[in-house]
Design a protein around this motif. Sequence first.
Motif, PDB file in Angstrom:
ATOM      1  N   VAL A   1     -12.081  -8.158  -6.717  1.00  0.00           N
ATOM      2  CA  VAL A   1     -11.092  -7.992  -7.785  1.00  0.00           C
ATOM      3  C   VAL A   1     -10.811  -9.347  -8.432  1.00  0.00           C
ATOM      4  O   VAL A   1     -10.663 -10.355  -7.734  1.00  0.00           O
TER       5      VAL A   1
ATOM      6  N   THR B   1     -12.444 -10.561  -1.763  1.00  0.00           N
ATOM      7  CA  THR B   1     -12.258  -9.505  -2.753  1.00  0.00           C
ATOM      8  C   THR B   1     -13.261  -9.607  -3.902  1.00  0.00           C
ATOM      9  O   THR B   1     -13.762 -10.689  -4.229  1.00  0.00           O
TER      10      THR B   1
ATOM     11  N   HIS C   1      -6.512  -2.653 -10.098  1.00  0.00           N
ATOM     12  CA  HIS C   1      -6.908  -3.687  -9.141  1.00  0.00           C
ATOM     13  C   HIS C   1      -6.359  -3.401  -7.737  1.00  0.00           C
ATOM     14  O   HIS C   1      -6.193  -4.315  -6.937  1.00  0.00           O
ATOM     15  N   ASN C   2      -6.104  -2.115  -7.459  1.00  0.00           N
ATOM     16  CA  ASN C   2      -5.493  -1.774  -6.168  1.00  0.00           C
ATOM     17  C   ASN C   2      -6.391  -2.085  -4.985  1.00  0.00           C
ATOM     18  O   ASN C   2      -5.917  -2.167  -3.851  1.00  0.00           O
ATOM     19  N   GLU C   3      -7.682  -2.297  -5.222  1.00  0.00           N
ATOM     20  CA  GLU C   3      -8.574  -2.629  -4.121  1.00  0.00           C
ATOM     21  C   GLU C   3      -8.173  -3.947  -3.471  1.00  0.00           C
ATOM     22  O   GLU C   3      -8.462  -4.180  -2.291  1.00  0.00           O
TER      23      GLU C   3
ATOM     24  N   GLN D   1     -17.090  -8.520   6.491  1.00  0.00           N
ATOM     25  CA  GLN D   1     -16.401  -8.862   5.247  1.00  0.00           C
ATOM     26  C   GLN D   1     -17.015 -10.140   4.686  1.00  0.00           C
ATOM     27  O   GLN D   1     -16.709 -11.245   5.141  1.00  0.00           O
TER      28      GLN D   1
ATOM     29  N   ASN E   1      -7.041  -5.373   5.074  1.00  0.00           N
ATOM     30  CA  ASN E   1      -8.196  -5.623   5.944  1.00  0.00           C
ATOM     31  C   ASN E   1      -8.158  -7.044   6.505  1.00  0.00           C
ATOM     32  O   ASN E   1      -8.417  -7.269   7.698  1.00  0.00           O
TER      33      ASN E   1
ATOM     34  N   ARG F   1       0.837  -1.202   0.000  1.00  0.00           N
ATOM     35  CA  ARG F   1       0.000   0.000   0.000  1.00  0.00           C
ATOM     36  C   ARG F   1       0.876   1.258   0.000  1.00  0.00           C
ATOM     37  O   ARG F   1       0.605   2.206  -0.751  1.00  0.00           O
TER      38      ARG F   1
ATOM     39  N   THR G   1      -6.031  -3.271  -0.534  1.00  0.00           N
ATOM     40  CA  THR G   1      -6.864  -2.867   0.606  1.00  0.00           C
ATOM     41  C   THR G   1      -7.509  -4.083   1.253  1.00  0.00           C
ATOM     42  O   THR G   1      -7.545  -4.202   2.486  1.00  0.00           O
ATOM     43  N   ASP G   2      -8.010  -4.995   0.428  1.00  0.00           N
ATOM     44  CA  ASP G   2      -8.621  -6.227   0.958  1.00  0.00           C
ATOM     45  C   ASP G   2      -7.599  -7.039   1.751  1.00  0.00           C
ATOM     46  O   ASP G   2      -7.930  -7.613   2.801  1.00  0.00           O
TER      47      ASP G   2
ATOM     48  N   GLU H   1       0.795   3.911  -3.031  1.00  0.00           N
ATOM     49  CA  GLU H   1       0.182   5.210  -2.760  1.00  0.00           C
ATOM     50  C   GLU H   1       1.193   6.331  -2.556  1.00  0.00           C
ATOM     51  O   GLU H   1       0.921   7.476  -2.930  1.00  0.00           O
TER      52      GLU H   1
END
Length: 310
Positions: free
Chosen positions: A222, A220, A172-174, A151, A181, A85, A177-178, A89
């Motif tokens: 994604v 996810t 596909h950056n989510e 979730q 999490n 991340r 994050t997944d 970022e």
Amino acid sequence: MKVLTTLAEGRYFLGAAALINSVVHHGTYIDKIVIGYRDELPKWLPELKPTANGHQFSLSMGVPVELIEMAGSLHMVHEKPNWFRYLMEELEPAAEEFFFFDSDIIVNARMSFFGEWVQQGVAVCGDINYVFSRRHPIRIQWAKLAETEGQLVKNTYDQYYNSGFLGWRREHNEFITDWNNAFQLLAPHSGGMKQFRVKDRTEMVLSANQDSLNVAMMITEVPTSTIGPEAMGFEYGLQLMHHPLGPKPWNRNFFLDFFKGMPPRQADIKYWENVNGPEFKPVKKHKVIWNILVCKAFRFLGRFYRKYGG
């Protein structure tokens, strides 16, 4: 822009040297390498120039290599989700493709294949312990824990995946994050984050970083694209990489291990064939030649003399 990243500390820099040599050997698809590190930098690195975030040098074909000192006190493997991340970022906000390799991995295939792979989704490889049913009691515990925290499980898997490699595109950056999490869900159940592993597979968490990768794949939205354990050289097949599990090649006493019934692995040979290469030569030439000969001889003899079973 395409970025390759790895993490290294201590003698793992020898692995990083072999990794980068192998990447260059197979055609440099990437535009930059970013190494997160701890402790002292090895003296065999080229001359370093300061950057806004750390230090940098360039490979012979012009690819920059930036070294960023890592904050945090967790075992380095558990820093992966947060590092990705931060990389995406903060360090490389303009990059479109990202590829992570553990610093003990050797690349065996053209680098452009990895670029083709991430067009299909987040690229992930099967672990040596590949069979992990959707009805496995540990996976069911993961699902229940995730759902109690809001979730929802969206994907079912019967396989377990290795966190030593990951490829993804910014779109596909989510997934990162997944993964973060999922890591936060599992970390309190790990038994401690200063060690690689604390508990065993009968517990809900064996390795927080790798288990959380598998939970992230469950929750996810994604798309992912997976190849089995052969991708890391754990089985015959499409051996894109060699990933030595257990003792690292630079730490092994091949004579002692052989007489214990543990001959060299193909990953050991690959390491010694790549540790000195087009970009780095951190080990004396005679030592490299000797270790290659020893590994090949003991690997051949290991067909007749090795330890089987427990």
